[in-house]
Design a protein around this motif. Structure first.
Motif, PDB file in Angstrom:
ATOM      1  N   THR A 146       0.838  -1.216   0.000  1.00 32.17           N
ATOM      2  CA  THR A 146       0.000   0.000   0.000  1.00 32.17           C
ATOM      3  C   THR A 146       0.864   1.254   0.000  1.00 32.17           C
ATOM      4  O   THR A 146       0.513   2.277  -0.558  1.00 32.17           O
ATOM      5  CB  THR A 146      -0.932   0.069   1.227  1.00 32.17           C
ATOM      6  N   ASP A 147       2.001   1.169   0.705  1.00 26.44           N
ATOM      7  CA  ASP A 147       2.871   2.354   0.743  1.00 26.44           C
ATOM      8  C   ASP A 147       4.291   1.911   0.999  1.00 26.44           C
ATOM      9  O   ASP A 147       4.558   1.166   1.937  1.00 26.44           O
ATOM     10  CB  ASP A 147       2.425   3.312   1.847  1.00 26.44           C
ATOM     11  N   LYS A 148       5.204   2.435   0.191  1.00 24.61           N
ATOM     12  CA  LYS A 148       6.597   1.995   0.325  1.00 24.61           C
ATOM     13  C   LYS A 148       7.216   2.438   1.642  1.00 24.61           C
ATOM     14  O   LYS A 148       8.203   1.889   2.108  1.00 24.61           O
ATOM     15  CB  LYS A 148       7.422   2.563  -0.845  1.00 24.61           C
ATOM     16  N   LYS A 149       6.631   3.445   2.247  1.00 18.86           N
ATOM     17  CA  LYS A 149       7.211   3.965   3.476  1.00 18.86           C
ATOM     18  C   LYS A 149       7.238   2.894   4.568  1.00 18.86           C
ATOM     19  O   LYS A 149       8.048   2.944   5.484  1.00 18.86           O
ATOM     20  CB  LYS A 149       6.399   5.161   3.974  1.00 18.86           C
ATOM     21  N   TRP A 150       6.329   1.957   4.495  1.00 19.35           N
ATOM     22  CA  TRP A 150       6.303   0.885   5.497  1.00 19.35           C
ATOM     23  C   TRP A 150       7.577   0.046   5.433  1.00 19.35           C
ATOM     24  O   TRP A 150       7.918  -0.627   6.401  1.00 19.35           O
ATOM     25  CB  TRP A 150       5.088  -0.031   5.293  1.00 19.35           C
ATOM     26  N   ALA A 151       8.277   0.144   4.314  1.00 25.30           N
ATOM     27  CA  ALA A 151       9.508  -0.632   4.181  1.00 25.30           C
ATOM     28  C   ALA A 151      10.738   0.196   4.562  1.00 25.30           C
ATOM     29  O   ALA A 151      11.859  -0.273   4.470  1.00 25.30           O
ATOM     30  CB  ALA A 151       9.656  -1.115   2.741  1.00 25.30           C
ATOM     31  N   ASP A 152      10.499   1.447   4.991  1.00 18.99           N
ATOM     32  CA  ASP A 152      11.617   2.325   5.355  1.00 18.99           C
ATOM     33  C   ASP A 152      11.919   2.155   6.844  1.00 18.99           C
ATOM     34  O   ASP A 152      11.097   2.513   7.693  1.00 18.99           O
ATOM     35  CB  ASP A 152      11.235   3.783   5.048  1.00 18.99           C
ATOM     36  N   PRO A 153      13.117   1.596   7.187  1.00 17.30           N
ATOM     37  CA  PRO A 153      13.434   1.363   8.610  1.00 17.30           C
ATOM     38  C   PRO A 153      13.464   2.652   9.435  1.00 17.30           C
ATOM     39  O   PRO A 153      13.214   2.632  10.629  1.00 17.30           O
ATOM     40  CB  PRO A 153      14.821   0.713   8.564  1.00 17.30           C
ATOM     41  N   GLU A 154      13.752   3.796   8.779  1.00 16.80           N
ATOM     42  CA  GLU A 154      13.763   5.079   9.481  1.00 16.80           C
ATOM     43  C   GLU A 154      12.482   5.293  10.284  1.00 16.80           C
ATOM     44  O   GLU A 154      12.504   5.754  11.423  1.00 16.80           O
ATOM     45  CB  GLU A 154      13.912   6.231   8.467  1.00 16.80           C
ATOM     46  N   TYR A 155      11.351   4.969   9.610  1.00 16.84           N
ATOM     47  CA  TYR A 155      10.050   5.169  10.260  1.00 16.84           C
ATOM     48  C   TYR A 155       9.951   4.323  11.500  1.00 16.84           C
ATOM     49  O   TYR A 155       9.519   4.759  12.554  1.00 16.84           O
ATOM     50  CB  TYR A 155       8.915   4.860   9.288  1.00 16.84           C
ATOM     51  N   TRP A 156      10.356   3.062  11.347  1.00 17.57           N
ATOM     52  CA  TRP A 156      10.237   2.140  12.485  1.00 17.57           C
ATOM     53  C   TRP A 156      11.177   2.518  13.608  1.00 17.57           C
ATOM     54  O   TRP A 156      10.827   2.454  14.778  1.00 17.57           O
ATOM     55  CB  TRP A 156      10.504   0.696  12.005  1.00 17.57           C
ATOM     56  N   LEU A 157      12.383   2.959  13.214  1.00 18.64           N
ATOM     57  CA  LEU A 157      13.343   3.342  14.254  1.00 18.64           C
ATOM     58  C   LEU A 157      12.858   4.565  15.044  1.00 18.64           C
ATOM     59  O   LEU A 157      13.068   4.669  16.254  1.00 18.64           O
ATOM     60  CB  LEU A 157      14.707   3.652  13.613  1.00 18.64           C
ATOM     61  N   ALA A 158      12.188   5.501  14.322  1.00 22.65           N
ATOM     62  CA  ALA A 158      11.696   6.713  14.980  1.00 22.65           C
ATOM     63  C   ALA A 158      10.717   6.377  16.093  1.00 22.65           C
ATOM     64  O   ALA A 158      10.622   7.099  17.088  1.00 22.65           O
ATOM     65  CB  ALA A 158      11.046   7.644  13.964  1.00 22.65           C
ATOM     66  N   LEU A 159       9.998   5.267  15.928  1.00 27.60           N
ATOM     67  CA  LEU A 159       9.037   4.885  16.973  1.00 27.60           C
ATOM     68  C   LEU A 159       9.742   4.595  18.299  1.00 27.60           C
ATOM     69  O   LEU A 159       9.147   4.723  19.367  1.00 27.60           O
ATOM     70  CB  LEU A 159       8.266   3.632  16.538  1.00 27.60           C
ATOM     71  N   GLY A 160      11.005   4.185  18.202  1.00 26.31           N
ATOM     72  CA  GLY A 160      11.769   3.845  19.397  1.00 26.31           C
ATOM     73  C   GLY A 160      11.817   4.974  20.413  1.00 26.31           C
ATOM     74  O   GLY A 160      11.949   4.749  21.607  1.00 26.31           O
ATOM     75  N   GLN A 161      11.714   6.227  19.900  1.00 29.03           N
ATOM     76  CA  GLN A 161      11.742   7.375  20.820  1.00 29.03           C
ATOM     77  C   GLN A 161      10.536   7.400  21.742  1.00 29.03           C
ATOM     78  O   GLN A 161      10.543   8.078  22.766  1.00 29.03           O
ATOM     79  CB  GLN A 161      11.761   8.675  20.018  1.00 29.03           C
TER      80      GLN A 161
END
Lengths: 419, 364
Positions: A146-161
């Protein structure tokens, strides 16, 4: 009489009750009465002042919003080793929690997520719509589809904050810093650094306003304190007159005065002092803020100065002259040191009011004249980033406390006199 | 040189002063103060005495006339260049400076050497016996100590003239009396010229070489304390200095230095003619209470029967109010000795006094 001298116990009243107990009893009614008198004000301050301040201070570090919207996701997220992309399980819980959650809750959470990594907000909004069509897994691939952003680790890492329920992120943000995706503190991107400049500007404007208020207010206060009553009363009314006029009216009047086609520039052009094309740019910049705030805050300088100067006996100056000092020397050595309590009270008062000022910079400051107060208002009303508001406010509060502390160390707070 | 220096160190010549252009606070003042004199200007508030002092210090300018100091006109010299010391009513010690710094101020202004300043400050503190208080702030001192610091400060730069504007007004009675002697002794020791302003007559009598009694912007009488007390030349001075009995009447006859004044009750009083001129003029006969004898066997010119109205016990003497010659406010001071102990209210006594003790003054 020898009884009271020999006994080592507490002093007794004539009825044999210890004096202290008796005194306490006698004073209790007065204490209760005094307490009841201030109770309404105390309650008012508590409810309208202390509680909101406490709440705001809490908000400046509060980071629980996401945890409440995506609780399960965060549970499984914590197990992720932060290498590559998260596992299918993380995607799956995220998918269901996003799909089944209320729209407004997602909105709030996505706003917060956007602070860590911009792009989250649009991603969630878009995905929530698209996820309706997806019924079963594998979720990881379908989500990425649905969206390529889901494959971007940056997004997932940002959640760590956001794993912690508290964050220093807002405070970092307030001084142009941020966490990077691995939670190191780094500077904001060049084009997003606005707050440090604003802090410096706020300090500069406040200092200038305080300085000009002192320069303008000192002679006036001296006159007020030394003129005979009938003249000083009139002068006092002139000083207080601005207090009787609405702040807004005064500010708007200044806008009429200072703008490019305004009264002041017109007069200068008419009297051929400046050419028509060289009109001064006095409105919608820092100059305007300093001019208008100086005028508005002047009474706060004059009143403490006046009340202190009123107590300086004119015979001090006479004595100094009589002892051979020139008028200038007498003023410098005798009058000025005695007016210091008023000067410091006035400066502290004006500076404190100036540093948090909002309405005047808003109206006459333009883009260049915005102060911290304006950013607080902006985030409070427009972006709804209350965490940032709270942290800006808390920093302001802390600065004032430090200033006050330093002042107390250097001058001594008992030297402040307001009357 | 306009005048002999000895006779006139300070000279006021035809000085007028008005603040508002309507009322003269000081009228045609002529005054000479010789070097080394302690002159007191005494008068009720509003009599112009403080204005005179302020003109001398340079804080007020004379509206007309001229003031000379040591033969030189000073009206155009600013106060800081006059070199006149002054003690102010409320001391005017600089509150942000220690006692030493206060004393050093006039010396520092004169750009003296540090060592010289220290020495002079030390001497000045020793003079007022405050050696141990040099590092205190003025507000940490008692009123009397502050007063002494103010005195020391006015003298530390060795001025030619010291002015004092009711310097003891803020002290309590005992301290005031003590300070009076202290100031008097310092004056005697260093021989400086002092012009002192007060409204307290006992202060004036204690300290002064001469007293100038002010009223209504004018000097009413200027003379030594004893003459002022014993020979007042106007009824204002007689009333203002000391306690005084007054008998109102009209001049019946004048005979050289003496005259006879008839009171409204018809009694004839023999008195000295002081400032009455014609028969039929109104006059107040002034008489000090202690000059009246009670039931005396001696024969004085004035003998009257009096009725005792009131007796007030005051320890060392009994103050009795009697009615005589139509005046029921007549005061007689009776020493508290065995002789007069049997005086009773309502009884009649014989009062007598000398013609030379009663002075026929103007009726103002």
């Amino acid at each position: 009489m020898n009884q009271s001298q020999t006994s080592t116990g507490p002093i007794l009243t004539t009825d044999g009750i210890p004096l202290k107990v008796s005194l306490k009893k006698a004073e209790r009614i007065n204490k209760i009465r005094a307490f009841l008198l201030v109770l309404p004000l105390l309650a008012f301050i508590l409810i309208t002042f202390l509680v909101p301040i406490g709440d705001m201070l809490a908000r400046s570090v509060d980071d629980r919003q996401i945890n409440t919207v995506f609780p399960k996701t965060f549970e499984v997220y914590k197990k992720w080793d932060r290498q590559g992309l998260p596992s299918e399980e993380v995607y799956k819980t995220m998918f269901f929690e996003l799909k089944n959650s209320e729209g407004y809750a997602v909105g709030k959470a996505s706003t917060r997520m956007n602070y860590s990594k911009s792009g989250w907000k649009s991603l969630l909004k878009k995905s929530k719509r698209k996820f309706k069509k997806i019924e079963e897994g594998p979720f990881k691939e379908k989500m990425i589809a649905t969206d390529k952003k889901w494959a971007d680790p940056e997004y997932w890492l940002a959640l760590g904050q956001m794993v912690d329920p508290t964050t220093m992120g807002y405070y970092l943000n307030a001084v142009d810093l941020k966490y990077d995706s691995s939670k190191n503190i780094v500077q904001q991107k060049e084009n997003r650094r606005i707050y440090n400049k604003t802090w410096i500007k706020t300090f500069k404007v406040s200092l200038l306003v305080t300085l000009f208020c002192l320069l303008l207010g000192y002679p006036i206060s001296y006159l007020l304190a030394t003129l005979p009553m009938k003249y000083s009363n009139l002068l006092m009314i002139c000083v207080l007159l601005p207090f009787w006029t609405s702040l807004l009216v005064r500010t708007v009047a200044w806008m009429v005065m200072l703008q490019q086609k305004g009264v002041l520039n017109n007069l200068l052009v008419m009297s051929n002092l400046i050419a028509d094309e060289n009109r001064f740019q006095l409105m919608y910049n820092q100059t305007a803020v300093v001019i208008v705030m100086t005028q508005i805050l002047l009474p706060f300088m004059v009143l403490p100065l006046y009340s202190v100067m009123k107590t300086i006996s004119p015979t001090y100056m006479r004595a100094a002259l009589n002892l051979g000092a020139s008028p200038m020397h007498a003023f410098y050595k005798i009058y000025m040191p005695n007016s210091v309590p008023g000067v410091s009270a006035g400066c502290l008062l004006v500076f404190i009011i100036a540093i948090g000022y909002y309405i005047t910079p808003e109206l006459v400051g333009g883009k260049d004249g915005q102060m911290v107060g304006n950013w607080i208002a902006y985030h409070l009303k427009t972006t709804l980033n209350w965490g940032l508001c709270a942290s800006l406010g808390a920093i302001l509060l802390a600065m004032m406390t430090v200033l006050y502390w330093a002042y107390n160390k250097i001058v001594g707070i008992e030297n402040i006199k307001l009357g | 040189m306009r005048m002999s220096q000895k006779d006139s160190f300070v000279k006021f010549e035809k000085v007028d002063k008005s603040y508002d252009g309507e009322i003269l606070v000081v009228k045609d003042l002529n005054l000479d103060v010789p070097k080394g004199e302690f002159l007191t200007m005494l008068g009720p508030s509003g009599s112009g005495k403080t204005t005179v002092l302020m003109m001398l210090a340079g804080f007020e300018t004379p509206t007309s006339g001229e003031i000379y100091l040591d033969g030189n006109p000073i009206s155009s010299i600013p106060p800081n260049k006059r070199g006149i010391g002054m003690v102010f009513q409320n001391y005017a010690l600089f509150p942000h400076m220690t006692v030493k710094e206060n004393l050093a101020f006039p010396l520092e202004v004169r750009k003296m050497q540090k060592s010289e300043i220290d020495e002079k400050v030390g001497n000045a503190l020793a003079m007022v016996e405050l050696q141990d208080f040099g590092n205190r702030m003025p507000l940490q001192l008692s009123g009397g100590q502050q007063q002494r610091v103010a005195l020391a400060r006015s003298l530390v730069f060795e001025p030619r003239l010291v002015l004092m504007d009711e310097p003891l007004g803020a002290l309590d009675k005992n301290l005031r009396e003590q300070m009076q002697y202290e100031i008097k002794h310092i004056h005697e020791k260093i021989g400086i010229t002092v012009v002192y302003v007060t409204h307290d007559q006992s202060e004036a009598l204690t300290m002064s070489n001469r007293i100038a009694v002010f009223n209504d912007g004018k000097i009413q009488q200027i003379s030594s304390p004893d003459i002022l007390y014993e020979k007042p030349n106007s009824s204002f001075v007689a009333q203002f200095i000391g306690e005084n009995n007054q008998l109102k009447g009209k001049v019946k006859s004048i005979n050289g230095e003496n005259c006879i004044v008839t009171t409204e009750s018809g009694d004839d009083i023999h008195a000295l003619k002081i400032n009455v001129n014609n028969n039929g003029d109104g006059s107040l006969v002034s008489l000090r209470p202690e000059r009246v004898a009670i039931n005396s066997s001696e024969n004085f010119e004035n003998n009257f029967d009096a009725k005792v109205k009131e007796l007030i016990y005051l320890g060392d003497h009994i103050r009795s109010r009697v009615e005589v010659c139509g005046n029921d406010q007549f005061i007689v001071k009776i020493p508290n000795s065995y002789k007069e102990a049997n005086l009773k209210e309502g009884s009649t006594v014989k009062l007598s006094w000398k013609a030379s003790d009663s002075r026929a003054l103007d009726l103002n």
